[in-house]
Design a protein around this motif. Structure first.
Motif, PDB file in Angstrom:
ATOM      1  N   ILE A 187     -12.978   0.385 -21.262  1.00 12.24           N
ATOM      2  CA  ILE A 187     -12.973   1.538 -20.366  1.00 12.24           C
ATOM      3  C   ILE A 187     -13.013   2.797 -21.215  1.00 12.24           C
ATOM      4  O   ILE A 187     -12.134   3.031 -22.050  1.00 12.24           O
ATOM      5  CB  ILE A 187     -11.731   1.536 -19.449  1.00 12.24           C
ATOM      6  CG1 ILE A 187     -11.739   0.282 -18.555  1.00 12.24           C
ATOM      7  CG2 ILE A 187     -11.693   2.810 -18.603  1.00 12.24           C
ATOM      8  CD1 ILE A 187     -10.520   0.148 -17.656  1.00 12.24           C
TER       9      ILE A 187
ATOM     10  N   VAL B  43     -12.488   6.589 -21.682  1.00 12.29           N
ATOM     11  CA  VAL B  43     -11.585   7.588 -21.107  1.00 12.29           C
ATOM     12  C   VAL B  43     -12.025   8.953 -21.649  1.00 12.29           C
ATOM     13  O   VAL B  43     -11.933   9.205 -22.843  1.00 12.29           O
ATOM     14  CB  VAL B  43     -10.118   7.266 -21.458  1.00 12.29           C
ATOM     15  CG1 VAL B  43      -9.175   8.180 -20.701  1.00 12.29           C
ATOM     16  CG2 VAL B  43      -9.796   5.796 -21.165  1.00 12.29           C
TER      17      VAL B  43
ATOM     18  N   ALA C 299      -3.051   8.687 -16.665  1.00  6.56           N
ATOM     19  CA  ALA C 299      -3.254   7.331 -17.189  1.00  6.56           C
ATOM     20  C   ALA C 299      -3.205   6.286 -16.081  1.00  6.56           C
ATOM     21  O   ALA C 299      -3.806   5.212 -16.214  1.00  6.56           O
ATOM     22  CB  ALA C 299      -2.205   7.016 -18.258  1.00  6.56           C
TER      23      ALA C 299
ATOM     24  N   ILE D 169      -6.471   4.798 -14.871  1.00  6.46           N
ATOM     25  CA  ILE D 169      -7.011   3.636 -15.591  1.00  6.46           C
ATOM     26  C   ILE D 169      -6.470   2.353 -14.981  1.00  6.46           C
ATOM     27  O   ILE D 169      -7.218   1.418 -14.699  1.00  6.46           O
ATOM     28  CB  ILE D 169      -6.671   3.716 -17.098  1.00  6.46           C
ATOM     29  CG1 ILE D 169      -7.311   4.956 -17.719  1.00  6.46           C
ATOM     30  CG2 ILE D 169      -7.109   2.440 -17.815  1.00  6.46           C
ATOM     31  CD1 ILE D 169      -6.831   5.254 -19.126  1.00  6.46           C
TER      32      ILE D 169
ATOM     33  N   VAL E 283      -9.317   0.241 -24.193  1.00  5.34           N
ATOM     34  CA  VAL E 283      -9.555   1.629 -23.817  1.00  5.34           C
ATOM     35  C   VAL E 283     -10.141   2.369 -25.015  1.00  5.34           C
ATOM     36  O   VAL E 283      -9.747   2.135 -26.154  1.00  5.34           O
ATOM     37  CB  VAL E 283      -8.275   2.362 -23.318  1.00  5.34           C
ATOM     38  CG1 VAL E 283      -7.849   1.856 -21.961  1.00  5.34           C
ATOM     39  CG2 VAL E 283      -7.142   2.276 -24.310  1.00  5.34           C
TER      40      VAL E 283
ATOM     41  N   GLY F 119     -10.681   6.287 -25.931  1.00  8.15           N
ATOM     42  CA  GLY F 119     -10.385   7.640 -25.494  1.00  8.15           C
ATOM     43  C   GLY F 119     -10.979   8.678 -26.415  1.00  8.15           C
ATOM     44  O   GLY F 119     -10.844   8.593 -27.635  1.00  8.15           O
TER      45      GLY F 119
ATOM     46  N   ALA G  43      -5.554   7.588 -23.077  1.00  7.17           N
ATOM     47  CA  ALA G  43      -5.659   6.184 -23.519  1.00  7.17           C
ATOM     48  C   ALA G  43      -4.372   5.726 -24.205  1.00  7.17           C
ATOM     49  O   ALA G  43      -3.912   4.594 -23.999  1.00  7.17           O
ATOM     50  CB  ALA G  43      -6.855   6.013 -24.455  1.00  7.17           C
TER      51      ALA G  43
ATOM     52  N   ALA H 205      -1.819   5.132 -21.492  1.00  2.84           N
ATOM     53  CA  ALA H 205      -2.111   3.882 -20.786  1.00  2.84           C
ATOM     54  C   ALA H 205      -1.705   2.676 -21.627  1.00  2.84           C
ATOM     55  O   ALA H 205      -1.155   1.700 -21.110  1.00  2.84           O
ATOM     56  CB  ALA H 205      -3.596   3.808 -20.421  1.00  2.84           C
ATOM     57  N   THR H 206      -1.950   2.758 -22.930  1.00  2.00           N
ATOM     58  CA  THR H 206      -1.591   1.653 -23.832  1.00  2.00           C
ATOM     59  C   THR H 206      -0.083   1.434 -23.847  1.00  2.00           C
ATOM     60  O   THR H 206       0.391   0.290 -23.835  1.00  2.00           O
ATOM     61  CB  THR H 206      -2.112   1.954 -25.253  1.00  2.00           C
ATOM     62  OG1 THR H 206      -3.533   2.121 -25.192  1.00  2.00           O
ATOM     63  CG2 THR H 206      -1.784   0.825 -26.211  1.00  2.00           C
TER      64      THR H 206
ATOM     65  N   VAL I 119      -3.766  -3.387 -21.573  1.00  3.96           N
ATOM     66  CA  VAL I 119      -4.571  -2.823 -22.656  1.00  3.96           C
ATOM     67  C   VAL I 119      -4.392  -3.654 -23.922  1.00  3.96           C
ATOM     68  O   VAL I 119      -3.288  -3.765 -24.446  1.00  3.96           O
ATOM     69  CB  VAL I 119      -4.184  -1.349 -22.920  1.00  3.96           C
ATOM     70  CG1 VAL I 119      -5.013  -0.769 -24.062  1.00  3.96           C
ATOM     71  CG2 VAL I 119      -4.346  -0.508 -21.662  1.00  3.96           C
TER      72      VAL I 119
ATOM     73  N   ALA J  81      -6.725  -0.004 -28.352  1.00  2.00           N
ATOM     74  CA  ALA J  81      -7.024   1.400 -28.074  1.00  2.00           C
ATOM     75  C   ALA J  81      -7.864   1.949 -29.216  1.00  2.00           C
ATOM     76  O   ALA J  81      -7.497   1.817 -30.386  1.00  2.00           O
ATOM     77  CB  ALA J  81      -5.741   2.207 -27.926  1.00  2.00           C
TER      78      ALA J  81
END
Length: 149
Positions: free
Chosen positions: A31, A33, A80, A83, A97, A99, A107, A110-111, A118, A121
């Motif tokens: 994904i 970001v 985040a 996501i 992710v 970012g 990112a 989110a991690t 995730v 990253a």
């Protein structure tokens, strides 16, 4: 494989908003970001095309930006969640992710917030999480880059 400009914009319905996204390629999901106020159209088409040769690349618009509904949150942890909500709607198990700039901060959040989702990253031109020495100006955060309703 469809070319970058042939890929349809789809919408993930989270219940309270719709998140605009595009999907390219096949393989492990990554994904992308985006930078602050970046949209689906601000990614480099060649970069996406090359990455899509090995990955299922998903790009998306944050809530309140571009073609997504809702409001852009001023808190990175809330941003985040876009996501996670997108991944839930698409029934993704785990994903990578990537970012870029402000997206790197998102990112990282989110991690940390969703470690069961995730796996990796990748951070491009970003800052570490935490207090910025120069905080975002309200004028910077207050403008909306809405292209579609």
């Amino acid at each position: 494989m469809k070319k970058f400009y042939e890929t349809e914009t789809l919408f993930a319905d989270t219940g309270d908003r719709k998140i605009a996204y595009r999907s390219y390629g096949k393989g492990k999901t990554i994904i992308f970001v985006n930078r602050f106020r970046g949209t689906l159209d601000t990614w480099d088409p060649l970069f996406i095309t090359m990455m899509a040769k090995r990955f299922n690349v998903i790009t998306f618009d944050y809530s309140g930006i571009g073609s997504s509904g809702g409001t852009m949150a001023p808190d990175i942890a809330i941003v985040a969640k876009d996501i996670k909500d997108l991944a839930d709607c698409l029934k993704l198990g785990t994903f990578i992710v990537l970012g870029w700039s402000y997206g790197g901060l998102v990112a990282q959040a989110a991690t940390l917030l969703y470690p069961n989702l995730v796996t990796h990253a990748i951070l491009l031109g970003t800052n570490p999480p935490g207090k910025n020495e120069v905080p975002f100006e309200q004028a910077f955060l207050g403008c909306r880059a809405k292209t579609h309703q």
